[in-house]
Motif scaffolding. Structure first.
Motif, PDB file in Angstrom:
ATOM      1  N   ARG A  41      14.538  65.571   7.033  1.00 32.33           N
ATOM      2  CA  ARG A  41      13.238  65.820   6.170  1.00 32.33           C
ATOM      3  C   ARG A  41      11.952  65.289   6.620  1.00 32.33           C
ATOM      4  O   ARG A  41      10.984  66.149   6.262  1.00 32.33           O
ATOM      5  N   TYR A  98      25.086  60.003   7.435  1.00 30.91           N
ATOM      6  CA  TYR A  98      24.418  61.052   6.963  1.00 30.91           C
ATOM      7  C   TYR A  98      23.133  60.720   6.525  1.00 30.91           C
ATOM      8  O   TYR A  98      22.174  61.656   6.244  1.00 30.91           O
ATOM      9  N   GLN A  99      22.968  59.621   5.806  1.00 33.36           N
ATOM     10  CA  GLN A  99      21.347  59.350   5.032  1.00 33.36           C
ATOM     11  C   GLN A  99      20.436  59.320   6.309  1.00 33.36           C
ATOM     12  O   GLN A  99      19.303  59.847   5.914  1.00 33.36           O
ATOM     13  N   HIS A 145      22.852  70.333   2.539  1.00 31.05           N
ATOM     14  CA  HIS A 145      21.934  71.131   1.951  1.00 31.05           C
ATOM     15  C   HIS A 145      20.522  70.896   2.826  1.00 31.05           C
ATOM     16  O   HIS A 145      19.986  72.272   2.827  1.00 31.05           O
ATOM     17  N   THR A 146      20.265  69.590   3.237  1.00 31.60           N
ATOM     18  CA  THR A 146      19.081  69.562   3.952  1.00 31.60           C
ATOM     19  C   THR A 146      19.263  70.509   5.397  1.00 31.60           C
ATOM     20  O   THR A 146      18.380  70.941   5.816  1.00 31.60           O
ATOM     21  N   GLN A 172      23.898  65.683   0.498  1.00 25.79           N
ATOM     22  CA  GLN A 172      22.451  65.694   0.683  1.00 25.79           C
ATOM     23  C   GLN A 172      22.301  66.396   2.146  1.00 25.79           C
ATOM     24  O   GLN A 172      21.278  67.199   2.398  1.00 25.79           O
ATOM     25  N   PHE A 173      23.098  65.857   3.202  1.00 29.27           N
ATOM     26  CA  PHE A 173      22.850  66.424   4.364  1.00 29.27           C
ATOM     27  C   PHE A 173      23.143  67.571   4.539  1.00 29.27           C
ATOM     28  O   PHE A 173      22.462  68.379   5.356  1.00 29.27           O
ATOM     29  N   THR A 204      19.583  62.898   7.557  1.00 26.18           N
ATOM     30  CA  THR A 204      18.963  63.661   6.044  1.00 26.18           C
ATOM     31  C   THR A 204      17.785  62.943   6.402  1.00 26.18           C
ATOM     32  O   THR A 204      16.538  63.822   6.170  1.00 26.18           O
ATOM     33  N   HIS A 205      17.341  61.723   6.506  1.00 23.14           N
ATOM     34  CA  HIS A 205      16.050  61.284   6.416  1.00 23.14           C
ATOM     35  C   HIS A 205      15.302  61.858   7.640  1.00 23.14           C
ATOM     36  O   HIS A 205      13.932  62.216   7.399  1.00 23.14           O
ATOM     37  N   PRO A 245      25.544  61.209  -0.197  1.00 26.75           N
ATOM     38  CA  PRO A 245      24.954  61.442   1.116  1.00 26.75           C
ATOM     39  C   PRO A 245      25.335  62.664   1.979  1.00 26.75           C
ATOM     40  O   PRO A 245      24.476  63.212   2.657  1.00 26.75           O
TER      41      PRO A 245
END
Length: 249
Positions: free
Chosen positions: A40, A32-33, A86-87, A83-84, A36-37, A80
């Motif tokens: 973004r 997930y991190q 919403h991203t 965060q994923f 997301t990275h 994480p």
């Protein structure tokens, strides 16, 4: 250790390949991190015009890694997973999904946030949240009824029967069904077609298509996350998840 998410930039397309085949691409915190990275960075990178999300010819993802749910108490805004969610929901550029084999849980709900979805004829979608003592996530309680109607959404979410590729196509959850060997090449070709178009027009068109539900989607993601957290703390979910993870003799 293998990179669990492989990224490749070529001809305006960022391809993100889930790469944990030994675990059927089950998504964990590190994945997930990483996703997301990458998203973004891609949102800000003018060279990236389209994102293609894929697995392998025989597996997209078995869903969230259930081992991560044992003992987990909540999904707060820094988690994480959230965060994923919403991203991806807010990602401004076109996202294409190429799905073969299992697409379980979030493997299905994330498709509701993609702009083009291509399935191999071996794809099997499933939403087993209730089976696990949990509730829907990723705004699927909002988006799925809008896509397939209330009655069918209840059938898919409450009974949790697998959905074949052809049924998903007939329900409007996919654009096309292809042979497994043709899937990734076709999705890449479509991504390259999009990447060749005027980028601002693409992004503005996507924003217009998403604008009606944009705020509602983020609100429902958070509402579902609170309900999911409560369910995850309960005996039903912890017992059923433990049973799923128990060795089979």
């Amino acid at each position: 250790m293998n990179n669990p998410v492989i990224s490749q930039r070529l001809q305006g397309v960022l391809t993100l390949t889930l790469n944990r085949p030994a675990k059927r691409n089950a998504l964990n915190g590190a994945m997930y991190q990483a996703l997301t990275h990458q998203l973004r960075e891609a949102a800000l990178d003018t060279e990236v015009r389209v994102v293609l999300l894929q697995g392998q010819h025989d597996c997209f993802t078995a869903g969230n890694d259930l081992a991560d749910f044992i003992g987990k108490e909540s999904l707060d805004e820094d988690d994480p997973i959230l965060q994923f969610l919403h991203t991806l929901a807010d990602f401004p550029k076109p996202v294409i999904a190429a799905v073969a084999g299992a697409a379980v849980g979030i493997g299905t709900t994330l498709l509701l946030h993609c702009d083009l979805v291509y399935l191999a004829d071996n794809a099997r979608l499933q939403l087993p949240f209730v089976e696990l003592g949990l509730v829907p996530e990723f705004a699927s309680s909002l988006l799925l009824p809008r896509a397939v109607g209330h009655l069918k959404a209840c059938e898919l979410l409450l009974l949790a029967d697998p959905i074949s590729a052809q049924e998903a196509l007939s329900l409007g959850l996919a654009n096309q069904v292809l042979a497994p060997d043709d899937l990734l090449a076709h999705a890449k070709h479509q991504a390259e077609r999009l990447a060749a178009k005027p980028p601002l027009a693409l992004q503005r068109s996507k924003a217009l298509l998403k604008q009606e539900l944009r705020q509602a989607v983020h609100f429902v993601i958070d509402t579902e996350a609170r309900a999911f957290s409560l369910a995850l703390q309960g005996e039903e979910a912890q017992a059923r998840i433990a049973r799923k993870l128990a060795p089979r003799g």
